[in-house]
Scaffold this active site. Sequence first.
Site, mmCIF file in Angstrom:
data_model
loop_
_atom_site.group_PDB
_atom_site.id
_atom_site.type_symbol
_atom_site.label_atom_id
_atom_site.label_comp_id
_atom_site.label_asym_id
_atom_site.label_seq_id
_atom_site.Cartn_x
_atom_site.Cartn_y
_atom_site.Cartn_z
ATOM 1 N N CYS A 1 -4.739 2.532 -3.718
ATOM 2 C CA CYS A 1 -3.462 2.955 -3.113
ATOM 3 C C CYS A 1 -2.392 1.896 -3.333
ATOM 4 C CB CYS A 1 -3.609 3.261 -1.618
ATOM 5 S SG CYS A 1 -4.748 4.578 -1.270
ATOM 6 N N LYS B 1 -10.647 -0.854 10.181
ATOM 7 C CA LYS B 1 -10.763 -2.064 9.346
ATOM 8 C C LYS B 1 -11.074 -3.283 10.215
ATOM 9 C CE LYS B 1 -7.541 -0.309 5.944
ATOM 10 N NZ LYS B 1 -8.265 0.144 4.775
ATOM 11 N N ASP C 1 2.818 -4.856 7.947
ATOM 12 C CA ASP C 1 1.602 -4.077 7.735
ATOM 13 C C ASP C 1 0.435 -5.070 7.801
ATOM 14 O OD1 ASP C 1 -0.656 -2.935 6.681
ATOM 15 O OD2 ASP C 1 0.308 -2.082 4.911
ATOM 16 N N HIS D 1 0.873 -1.180 0.000
ATOM 17 C CA HIS D 1 0.000 0.000 0.000
ATOM 18 C C HIS D 1 0.909 1.230 0.000
ATOM 19 C CE1 HIS D 1 -2.828 2.930 1.814
ATOM 20 N NE2 HIS D 1 -3.785 2.123 1.406
ATOM 21 N N GLN E 1 -4.922 -5.381 6.693
ATOM 22 C CA GLN E 1 -5.962 -6.310 6.227
ATOM 23 C C GLN E 1 -5.922 -7.625 7.009
ATOM 24 O OE1 GLN E 1 -8.279 -5.411 4.137
ATOM 25 N NE2 GLN E 1 -7.361 -3.488 3.517
HETATM 26 N N1 PMP Z 1 -1.970 -1.023 4.387
HETATM 27 C C1 PMP Z 1 -2.950 -1.740 3.841
HETATM 28 C C2 PMP Z 1 -2.661 -3.136 3.374
HETATM 29 C C3 PMP Z 1 -4.226 -1.194 3.726
HETATM 30 O O1 PMP Z 1 -5.206 -1.912 3.163
HETATM 31 C C4 PMP Z 1 -4.453 0.122 4.177
HETATM 32 C C5 PMP Z 1 -5.820 0.769 4.020
HETATM 33 N N2 PMP Z 1 -6.411 0.570 2.791
HETATM 34 C C6 PMP Z 1 -3.407 0.818 4.770
HETATM 35 C C7 PMP Z 1 -2.175 0.223 4.851
HETATM 36 C C8 PMP Z 1 -3.582 2.213 5.304
HETATM 37 O O2 PMP Z 1 -4.491 2.187 6.365
HETATM 38 P P1 PMP Z 1 -5.043 3.567 6.991
HETATM 39 O O3 PMP Z 1 -5.509 4.395 5.833
HETATM 40 O O4 PMP Z 1 -6.153 3.127 7.883
HETATM 41 O O5 PMP Z 1 -3.915 4.186 7.718
#
Ligand code: PMP
Length: 411
Positions: A369, A231, A205, A128, A208
Site C-alpha cells: 500500500c 498492529k 500516522d 501509506h 507502525q
Molecule cells: N499507515 C501505515 C503506516 C500502515 O502501515 C498501515 C497498515 N499497513 C495503515 C496506515 C493502515 O492501517 P489499517 O489498515 O489498520 O487502517
Amino acid sequence: MTHISPIFNVAQVRKDFPNLHILVHGRPLVYLDNAATTFKPQTVIDAIEKHYKTETANVHRGVHYLSEKATAEFEGARDKIKNFIHAKQSCEVIFTRGTTESINLVAHSYGRHFLKEGDEIIISEMEHHSNIVPWQMLCEEKGCKLKIIPFNDAGELLFDEFKKLLNSQTKLVSVVYVSNSLGTINPVKEIITEAHKLHVPVLIDAAQAVTYHSIDVQELDCDFLAFSGHKLFGPTGIGVLYGKASLLNTMPPYQGGGDMISKVTFEKTTYNVLPYKFEAGTPNVADAIGLGAAIDYLQTFGLDNTLQHKKELLDYGTQALQSIPGVKIIGTAQRKTSILSFTVDGIHAHDIGTLVDNEGVAIRTGHHCNQPVMQHFHIPATSRASLAFYNTKEEIDKLVKAVYKAKKVFE
Ligand code: PMP
C-alpha cells in the site's frame, strides 16, 4: 542468541503468543509479517472471550448490571489508551476501526469543514495509501492542492524541501511517523514544530510507530494521531484517533446516529460531547476491551525495553540479507525500525514470498500500500520481513536459508 534482560526475555514472551507455535506446511511457523498485523497474546484473547462469554452488553445505554460493567470496561480501555499515548484527557481518544478510518474522520470532518479552494495539504512521498487517498478525495471535492515531501534514495524525508512547501496556503500536514515499507523513522517532532510556526495542524500516522516505541502526544505536540489496534498486538476492527480537545471541539461530527447526539427533534439535533460526538452507533466494545488488554500486556515489560532487541534483529537481519548475492535492501535510513524490505535480482517478490512460505516463513510481498514508494525506486514490489519483539535471530537465519533455496529454484 535469545535476548534476555531482567524485564524483557524473548523466550519467555514467545510463550504468551499461541499463534507463534503453529506449524505451516509441516514446519514451525516463522512469522515475519508484523507490519501487516501482529499476533495477540493470550491475555488479549482471554479478555475478548470473557466479554463475549459473561459480560456481553451494549455500552452507555442500560442501567442493568452487565451494561454498566461493559461501559466501565470500555471506558477503562479508553483510559488505558490515554495513559499509553500520554494524552491530557480521555475524551481526546476516539475509537475508530483503525488508522484508515481515523484519517478519513479527520479528512471528512476537519477537512470538509475548514478547507477551501486553493488551500494546501502536505503529505510525504512515503505515505501509506490510507494517508494519500482521503486527501486526494478531499482535494477533488474542495479544490485543494496536495503537496508532497520527497525522500532521498536511503528513504529519508528531505526536511529542507518540506520547509519550502510550507506557506500561508498550507492548512494541514499529515505524515507517517514510521514507514511501513522502508522502516524509516521520520523526524515528526521537527515537522510539527515547523508547521506550528505557521499555525498549521499536524496529523501523525502512527500505525507502525505505536508498536515500536512509546509515544507521548503532548511531548510531540501533534494535533492528531492515528493508529490501529491490530498492529499493537490487539484485535482487528478497532483503532484510535487522538485529537487535541481544542481542535476536536471545533469539528462537526463525522457520522450521525445513536450515542453521538445530545438531543434529537425533527426541527433540530444537538450533539454529544467528546469523544461520543465522533462515535455514532454501537461501538466495537469487545475489541476496545481487547486493545486495553494489549496495552496492559505491553506494560508488563514496557515497549521501550524491547528496543535493544529489535535493533539487534535489524542489524543482524540487514547483514544477513545483504550477504546474499543479488539481494538489495530498500530503505537504508539512519533512523530505522526493524522493517527489512528487499529485492532479489531476477526474481519477482511474489515468487520469493511463495517459495519462502513453503519453508514456513511468512513475509509480505507487493507494494505494501505504498505504490509511490515503489515508483520512487522503479520497482514493482519488494519482499518485506517486519520483525516484532517476539522474533529471534534464529528466525532470521531461517528466512535467509529460505531465500537461498528460492534462488536455487531460479538458477
Ligand atoms: N499507515 C501505515 C503506516 C500502515 O502501515 C498501515 C497498515 N499497513 C495503515 C496506515 C493502515 O492501517 P489499517 O489498515 O489498520 O487502517
